[in-house]
Scaffold this motif. Structure first.
Motif, PDB file in Angstrom:
ATOM      1  N   ALA A  78       0.824  -1.220   0.000  1.00 31.47           N
ATOM      2  CA  ALA A  78       0.000   0.000   0.000  1.00 31.47           C
ATOM      3  C   ALA A  78       0.851   1.260   0.000  1.00 31.47           C
ATOM      4  N   SER A  79       1.865   1.315   0.856  1.00 31.13           N
ATOM      5  CA  SER A  79       2.728   2.498   0.855  1.00 31.13           C
ATOM      6  C   SER A  79       4.074   2.187   1.487  1.00 31.13           C
ATOM      7  N   CYS A  80       5.099   2.773   0.945  1.00 28.29           N
ATOM      8  CA  CYS A  80       6.455   2.662   1.496  1.00 28.29           C
ATOM      9  C   CYS A  80       6.900   4.071   1.867  1.00 28.29           C
ATOM     10  N   PRO A  81       7.877   4.194   2.775  1.00 27.26           N
ATOM     11  CA  PRO A  81       8.353   5.531   3.131  1.00 27.26           C
ATOM     12  C   PRO A  81       8.927   6.243   1.906  1.00 27.26           C
ATOM     13  N   SER A  82       8.801   7.535   1.883  1.00 31.37           N
ATOM     14  CA  SER A  82       9.393   8.312   0.803  1.00 31.37           C
ATOM     15  C   SER A  82      10.910   8.188   0.885  1.00 31.37           C
ATOM     16  N   PHE A  83      11.575   8.050  -0.282  1.00 30.69           N
ATOM     17  CA  PHE A  83      13.015   7.748  -0.263  1.00 30.69           C
ATOM     18  C   PHE A  83      13.844   8.837   0.402  1.00 30.69           C
ATOM     19  N   ASP A  84      13.328  10.086   0.402  1.00 25.65           N
ATOM     20  CA  ASP A  84      14.127  11.173   0.979  1.00 25.65           C
ATOM     21  C   ASP A  84      13.608  11.609   2.353  1.00 25.65           C
ATOM     22  N   ASP A  85      12.840  10.723   3.015  1.00 26.02           N
ATOM     23  CA  ASP A  85      12.318  11.044   4.339  1.00 26.02           C
ATOM     24  C   ASP A  85      13.451  11.008   5.373  1.00 26.02           C
ATOM     25  N   PRO A  86      13.828  12.151   5.941  1.00 21.84           N
ATOM     26  CA  PRO A  86      14.953  12.178   6.874  1.00 21.84           C
ATOM     27  C   PRO A  86      14.697  11.381   8.158  1.00 21.84           C
ATOM     28  N   SER A  87      13.405  11.155   8.492  1.00 24.29           N
ATOM     29  CA  SER A  87      13.125  10.394   9.707  1.00 24.29           C
ATOM     30  C   SER A  87      13.169   8.888   9.443  1.00 24.29           C
ATOM     31  N   CYS A  88      13.485   8.512   8.206  1.00 21.07           N
ATOM     32  CA  CYS A  88      13.498   7.087   7.845  1.00 21.07           C
ATOM     33  C   CYS A  88      14.738   6.777   7.012  1.00 21.07           C
ATOM     34  N   PRO A  89      15.926   6.935   7.595  1.00 21.05           N
ATOM     35  CA  PRO A  89      17.148   6.800   6.794  1.00 21.05           C
ATOM     36  C   PRO A  89      17.503   5.359   6.430  1.00 21.05           C
ATOM     37  N   SER A  90      17.138   4.390   7.296  1.00 27.89           N
ATOM     38  CA  SER A  90      17.559   3.005   7.033  1.00 27.89           C
ATOM     39  C   SER A  90      16.448   2.195   6.391  1.00 27.89           C
ATOM     40  N   GLN A  91      15.923   2.696   5.278  1.00 25.99           N
ATOM     41  CA  GLN A  91      14.876   1.943   4.606  1.00 25.99           C
ATOM     42  C   GLN A  91      15.496   0.986   3.592  1.00 25.99           C
ATOM     43  N   ALA A  92      14.659   0.002   3.175  1.00 30.09           N
ATOM     44  CA  ALA A  92      15.196  -1.116   2.398  1.00 30.09           C
ATOM     45  C   ALA A  92      15.949  -0.675   1.146  1.00 30.09           C
ATOM     46  N   SER A  93      15.370   0.235   0.347  1.00 32.95           N
ATOM     47  CA  SER A  93      16.037   0.555  -0.913  1.00 32.95           C
ATOM     48  C   SER A  93      17.331   1.335  -0.673  1.00 32.95           C
ATOM     49  N   THR A  94      17.334   2.213   0.333  1.00 39.83           N
ATOM     50  CA  THR A  94      18.555   2.976   0.643  1.00 39.83           C
ATOM     51  C   THR A  94      19.665   2.027   1.085  1.00 39.83           C
ATOM     52  N   VAL A  95      19.308   1.095   1.971  1.00 37.42           N
ATOM     53  CA  VAL A  95      20.288   0.126   2.453  1.00 37.42           C
ATOM     54  C   VAL A  95      20.780  -0.743   1.293  1.00 37.42           C
ATOM     55  N   PHE A  96      19.844  -1.179   0.437  1.00 35.99           N
ATOM     56  CA  PHE A  96      20.242  -2.014  -0.700  1.00 35.99           C
ATOM     57  C   PHE A  96      21.213  -1.281  -1.623  1.00 35.99           C
ATOM     58  N   TRP A  97      20.848  -0.045  -2.073  1.00 34.34           N
ATOM     59  CA  TRP A  97      21.716   0.655  -3.037  1.00 34.34           C
ATOM     60  C   TRP A  97      23.057   0.992  -2.388  1.00 34.34           C
ATOM     61  N   GLY A  98      23.041   1.236  -1.081  1.00 27.43           N
ATOM     62  CA  GLY A  98      24.299   1.477  -0.366  1.00 27.43           C
ATOM     63  C   GLY A  98      25.208   0.258  -0.417  1.00 27.43           C
ATOM     64  N   SER A  99      24.662  -0.919  -0.101  1.00 26.05           N
ATOM     65  CA  SER A  99      25.493  -2.138  -0.110  1.00 26.05           C
ATOM     66  C   SER A  99      25.928  -2.503  -1.518  1.00 26.05           C
ATOM     67  N   ALA A 100      25.001  -2.412  -2.469  1.00 27.79           N
ATOM     68  CA  ALA A 100      25.337  -2.805  -3.840  1.00 27.79           C
ATOM     69  C   ALA A 100      26.390  -1.846  -4.407  1.00 27.79           C
ATOM     70  N   SER A 101      26.270  -0.562  -4.104  1.00 31.36           N
ATOM     71  CA  SER A 101      27.233   0.430  -4.608  1.00 31.36           C
ATOM     72  C   SER A 101      28.618   0.195  -4.019  1.00 31.36           C
ATOM     73  N   LYS A 102      28.656  -0.192  -2.742  1.00 26.92           N
ATOM     74  CA  LYS A 102      29.930  -0.450  -2.079  1.00 26.92           C
ATOM     75  C   LYS A 102      30.670  -1.629  -2.740  1.00 26.92           C
ATOM     76  N   LEU A 103      29.934  -2.725  -2.957  1.00 21.09           N
ATOM     77  CA  LEU A 103      30.538  -3.886  -3.618  1.00 21.09           C
ATOM     78  C   LEU A 103      30.976  -3.552  -5.038  1.00 21.09           C
ATOM     79  N   PHE A 104      30.118  -2.798  -5.736  1.00 22.11           N
ATOM     80  CA  PHE A 104      30.390  -2.411  -7.124  1.00 22.11           C
ATOM     81  C   PHE A 104      31.686  -1.590  -7.185  1.00 22.11           C
ATOM     82  N   ALA A 105      31.850  -0.634  -6.268  1.00 21.42           N
ATOM     83  CA  ALA A 105      33.059   0.204  -6.253  1.00 21.42           C
ATOM     84  C   ALA A 105      34.290  -0.624  -5.914  1.00 21.42           C
TER      85      ALA A 105
END
Ligand code: C8R
Length: 271
Positions: A140-167
């Protein structure tokens, strides 16, 4: 309507998890291994999408609070989906996602942005988040990606980990496509490129960072190779013991931009 929905009091929510996400992830995972990735000449170890890739993905966030996803939640998924990449074949970007994807697609399997690797391709442009209730996935709804009160959301955590491995995988020279018309600056100190990718390059194995600054066809000039935040980036590259090159608006970038606006006066092929 979904976009304006509010959950947990004042938290603004975005769209919910992409419907049919299971079928999409499993389908793209096989598509990359049988069709799309093959066309890019990537040798792949076979990943069984339904019983290996999907469970690793969904178990990272299902049945959890959408704002408290652990930093290492996607470790097993990103490990399963990581394949080798060619030397000199890494493209990073910030604010130029589609351009980077086009560069990669036009390179004939020699250059990869994260979205054109196996892991990125499989989940790119999807939305996903968990809930402790019901089936564990919130459609139904997921947190907005730029919500400062929700920094550790699934997509942010995913792109962070994937970007780290990629680099960490990058070898030889790498390219980074930046947006010289972005009013916040082309090289932002809170971007994933700045906070995750640049610090995770192995500077004993990466010699050059080739900076490409692209300006919108009609847009303002905020930064160039010789001005603004690009100077900060050059400094960071040197301090990390690597070398840089820099080019403003190379012809290939302009050609790609012109495919979207062929009648624009500066896209006249004769001029
Ligand atoms: N990378 C980061 N974020 C990504 C992504 C990706 O590959 N793919 C998607 N869809 N996203 P930005 P940046 C989403 O500010 O912060 C890697 C995420 O939700 O324009 O510097 C990639 O390798 C994220 O919040 O760029 C690239 O080099 C925004 O899109 C950098 O990191 C990223 O928006 C780009 O990240």
């Amino acid at each position: 309507e979904d976009f304006a929905a509010r959950v947990n009091g004042n938290r603004v929510a975005g769209a919910g998890t992409t419907l049919n996400i299971r079928e999409i992830v499993i389908g793209r995972c096989w598509d990359y291994q049988r069709v799309t990735g093959m066309n890019q000449g990537r040798p792949l170890i076979e990943v069984i999408c339904g019983t290996t890739a999907w469970p690793a993905f969904v178990n990272a966030f299902a049945f959890q609070n959408p704002c408290n996803v652990r930093e290492d939640a996607f470790r097993s998924f990103t490990n399963i989906m990581t394949v080798s990449l060619p030397r000199n074949g890494t493209i990073f970007w910030s604010g130029t996602k589609n351009l980077a994807k086009m560069y990669s697609e036009l390179s004939g399997g020699t250059m990869f942005s994260l979205e054109t690797t196996f892991v990125g391709y499989t989940v790119n442009d999807l939305t996903w988040c968990g809930t402790p209730l019901g089936a564990g996935i919130n459609y139904a709804s997921c947190p907005s990606f730029d919500d400062p009160s929700c920094p550790s959301q699934a997509s942010t955590v995913f792109w962070g980990s994937a970007s780290k491995l990629f680099a960490r995988q990058a070898r030889g020279s790498v390219s980074v496509l930046l947006n010289g018309s972005d009013s916040r600056g082309a090289f932002r100190n809170n971007s994933v490129f700045s906070t995750v990718e640049l610090p995770n390059l192995d500077s004993s194995l990466v010699d050059f960072v080739n900076i490409i600054v692209v300006h919108d066809l009609d847009g303002q000039i905020v930064d160039t190779c010789d001005s603004g935040t690009i100077l900060i980036l050059k400094d960071r590259i040197i301090k990390r013991g690597m070398k840089w090159t820099c080019e403003d608006d190379p012809k290939l970038a302009k050609l790609i931009q012109c495919t979207e606006k062929p009648d624009y006066h500066r896209c006249n092929l004769a001029s």
